[in-house]
Design an enzyme around this catalytic site. Structure first.
Site, PDB file in Angstrom:
ATOM      1  N   PRO A   2       0.677  -0.962  -0.184  1.00 37.96           N
ATOM      2  CA  PRO A   2       1.009  -0.112  -0.011  1.00 37.96           C
ATOM      3  C   PRO A   2       1.080   1.429  -0.157  1.00 37.96           C
ATOM      4  O   PRO A   2       1.909   1.668   1.172  1.00 37.96           O
ATOM      5  CB  PRO A   2      -0.552   0.035   1.324  1.00 37.96           C
ATOM      6  CG  PRO A   2      -0.395  -0.829   2.203  1.00 37.96           C
ATOM      7  CD  PRO A   2       1.046  -1.594   1.085  1.00 37.96           C
ATOM      8  N   GLU A   3       0.357   2.034  -0.832  1.00 34.07           N
ATOM      9  CA  GLU A   3       1.119   3.415  -1.058  1.00 34.07           C
ATOM     10  C   GLU A   3       0.388   4.413  -0.709  1.00 34.07           C
ATOM     11  O   GLU A   3      -0.692   3.893  -0.591  1.00 34.07           O
ATOM     12  CB  GLU A   3       1.813   3.637  -2.486  1.00 34.07           C
ATOM     13  CG  GLU A   3       3.038   2.537  -3.271  1.00 34.07           C
ATOM     14  CD  GLU A   3       3.282   2.410  -4.390  1.00 34.07           C
ATOM     15  OE1 GLU A   3       3.547   3.809  -4.630  1.00 34.07           O
ATOM     16  OE2 GLU A   3       3.492   1.586  -5.276  1.00 34.07           O
ATOM     17  N   LYS A  69       2.563   6.628   4.425  1.00 31.10           N
ATOM     18  CA  LYS A  69       1.530   5.145   4.194  1.00 31.10           C
ATOM     19  C   LYS A  69       1.656   5.101   5.453  1.00 31.10           C
ATOM     20  O   LYS A  69       0.881   4.413   5.655  1.00 31.10           O
ATOM     21  CB  LYS A  69       2.770   4.756   3.581  1.00 31.10           C
ATOM     22  CG  LYS A  69       3.030   4.794   2.258  1.00 31.10           C
ATOM     23  CD  LYS A  69       4.291   3.654   1.481  1.00 31.10           C
ATOM     24  CE  LYS A  69       5.398   4.751   0.637  1.00 31.10           C
ATOM     25  NZ  LYS A  69       6.618   3.383   0.495  1.00 31.10           N
ATOM     26  N   ARG A 118       2.228 -11.328   5.058  1.00 29.08           N
ATOM     27  CA  ARG A 118       4.094 -11.403   5.094  1.00 29.08           C
ATOM     28  C   ARG A 118       4.433 -11.191   6.374  1.00 29.08           C
ATOM     29  O   ARG A 118       5.786 -10.717   7.194  1.00 29.08           O
ATOM     30  CB  ARG A 118       4.532 -10.746   4.385  1.00 29.08           C
ATOM     31  CG  ARG A 118       4.564 -10.965   3.238  1.00 29.08           C
ATOM     32  CD  ARG A 118       5.354 -10.419   1.425  1.00 29.08           C
ATOM     33  NE  ARG A 118       6.494 -10.781   1.704  1.00 29.08           N
ATOM     34  CZ  ARG A 118       7.104  -9.773   0.861  1.00 29.08           C
ATOM     35  NH1 ARG A 118       7.067  -8.874  -0.093  1.00 29.08           N
ATOM     36  NH2 ARG A 118       8.242  -9.780   0.893  1.00 29.08           N
ATOM     37  N   ARG A 268      15.093  -3.108  -6.237  1.00 25.98           N
ATOM     38  CA  ARG A 268      13.586  -2.903  -6.106  1.00 25.98           C
ATOM     39  C   ARG A 268      13.449  -2.002  -7.904  1.00 25.98           C
ATOM     40  O   ARG A 268      14.012  -2.090  -8.750  1.00 25.98           O
ATOM     41  CB  ARG A 268      13.171  -1.270  -5.963  1.00 25.98           C
ATOM     42  CG  ARG A 268      13.327  -0.835  -4.380  1.00 25.98           C
ATOM     43  CD  ARG A 268      12.630  -1.978  -3.149  1.00 25.98           C
ATOM     44  NE  ARG A 268      11.524  -1.687  -3.192  1.00 25.98           N
ATOM     45  CZ  ARG A 268      11.020  -1.512  -3.375  1.00 25.98           C
ATOM     46  NH1 ARG A 268      10.995  -0.376  -2.328  1.00 25.98           N
ATOM     47  NH2 ARG A 268       9.332  -1.912  -3.066  1.00 25.98           N
TER      48      ARG A 268
END
Length: 278
Positions: A2-3, A69, A118, A268
Site C-alpha cells: 500500500p502506497e 503511508k 508477510r 527494487r
DNA sequence: AATTGTACCTGTCAGC
DNA sequence: TGCTGACAGGTACAAT
C-alpha cells in the site's frame, strides 16, 4: 503494497466507520503485530498484547488520520493507534477473520481486523499522533498545501542516489512507493536509473505534476490491487487498470511500442521505456 | 553524511 | 508432480 493512494482509501473508508465507536475488547493472536520485529529478529517495541489491549480498552474513536503511508486512529483522550501496513497489511472492518494478527472489537459488536500475510506490518500506540517519531521523520505530503516544490527540487538535485531511490525516500517526500514512482517517471520521460543530481531544473515541475497526477488517479480508482491490497471493506481497488508501465516489462511502450525494459534499482524492480525515458 | 545492501516473512510463479 | 530459486506494493539497520 500500500502506497499513499491505497492508505488514503483505507483512511477514508475507516473515517466513515470508526468515529464514535468504543473499544470493548482487543485480541492479538500474533504478538509480533504490536512489537515491530525488525531485520535482527528482535522486537523494536517493548509491548505485550495485554498492555496493548488494556491501553485501548474503553477508548472512543474520534478521527482517522494519514501521513505518508502511516495511518492513525485518534481516540477521545488524544492518544492514537498508529498502523503501518508495509507490504501486505490490511485493515478490514467486518466479521472477525480467523487469520487476523490483531482484532479490535467495538461496543456494538463490530470488529476491525488487521490481516497481514508477510507479517511486516505493525500497530503501535502513541500519546500523540503528530509527535510520533516515525511520523515526524516524514517529508512533505505531495498532495498537501505545504509541499514546497522548489525546495524539494533543490534537495533532489543535490542527491547522488538514483532517481528511483530518491523518490522512494520518505524523508524527502512522503507516500510514494515503487508503483507510483515507476509510473510518474514514465510520464515524465525520466529513467529510474539516472542519478537524481542529473535532473535539469525544468524536470522538477514536470515530475511534481506527474507525481500528483498518478497519486490522484490512484485515489480516484481506490488504489492498485496487485495482489494483496484491499480497502477497509475487503474490496480490491481498480487503479491497476490505469497503470501504463508498472509490471509490464517486455510489453510494448504505450507511447512508442518499444519493448519496456525491467531492471533492478537498489534492489527494487522497476520498468521504463528505453526510447521515451532519458 | 550519504548511499547501498540485507533482513524481516510468507506466498506465488516460472523453470526444470 | 514436486522441487528450487526469484520475486513481491516497505522500512530499519548495518556496512561501506
Amino acid at each position: 503494497m500500500p502506497e499513499l493512494p491505497e492508505v488514503e482509501t483505507v483512511r477514508r473508508d475507516l473515517a466513515a466507520l470508526l468515529p464514535g465507536r468504543t473499544v470493548t475488547r482487543v485480541e492479538v493472536p500474533d504478538p509480533r503485530a504490536v512489537q515491530g520485529f525488525g531485520p535482527d529478529g528482535r522486537a523494536r517495541r517493548r509491548e505485550t498484547p495485554a498492555a496493548f489491549a488494556a491501553a485501548l480498552f474503553g477508548r472512543t474513536a474520534r478521527e482517522v488520520l494519514r501521513r505518508g503511508k502511516y495511518l492513525g486512529v485518534r481516540w477521545d483522550d488524544g492518544s492514537a493507534l498508529l498502523v503501518h501496513l508495509r507490504m501486505t497489511g490490511q485493515l478490514i472492518f467486518g466479521p472477525p477473520r480467523p487469520n487476523a494478527r490483531a482484532l479490535i472489537f467495538f461496543s456494538d459488536g463490530s470488529c476491525l481486523n488487521f490481516c497481514d500475510t508477510r507479517r511486516f506490518g505493525e500497530l503501535w500506540r502513541a500519546a500523540n499522533w503528530s509527535a510520533d517519531p516515525s511520523v515526524r521523520a516524514l517529508g512533505p505530503e505531495p498532495l498537501g498545501d505545504g509541499w514546497d516544490v522548489a525546495a524539494w527540487g533543490r534537495s533532489l538535485r543535490r542527491c547522488g542516489a538514483r532517481v528511483q531511490s530518491a523518490l522512494l525516500d520518505q524523508r524527502r517526500l512522503a507516500g510514494l512507493g515503487n508503483i507510483y514512482v515507476t509510473e510518474a517517471l514514465f510520464l515524465s520521460g525520466v529513467r529510474p536509473t539516472r542519478r537524481a543530481r542529473t535532473l535539469r531544473s525544468a524536470d522538477i515541475p514536470v515530475l511534481a505534476a506527474n507525481i500528483q497526477k498518478v497519486l490522484n488517479q490512484g485515489i480516484a480508482h481506490r488504489g492498485v490491487s496487485f495482489r494483496d491490497y484491499r480497502d477497509a471493506r475487503g474490496e480490491r481497488g481498480r487503479a491497476r487498470e490505469k497503470l501504463e508501465v508498472y509490471g509490464k516489462a517486455g510489453r510494448p511502450c504505450p507511447r512508442c511500442e518499444t519493448p519496456l525494459r525491467g531492471v533492478k534499482v537498489n534492489g527494487r524492480g522497476t520498468v521504463y521505456c528505453p526510447q521515451c525515458q532519458k
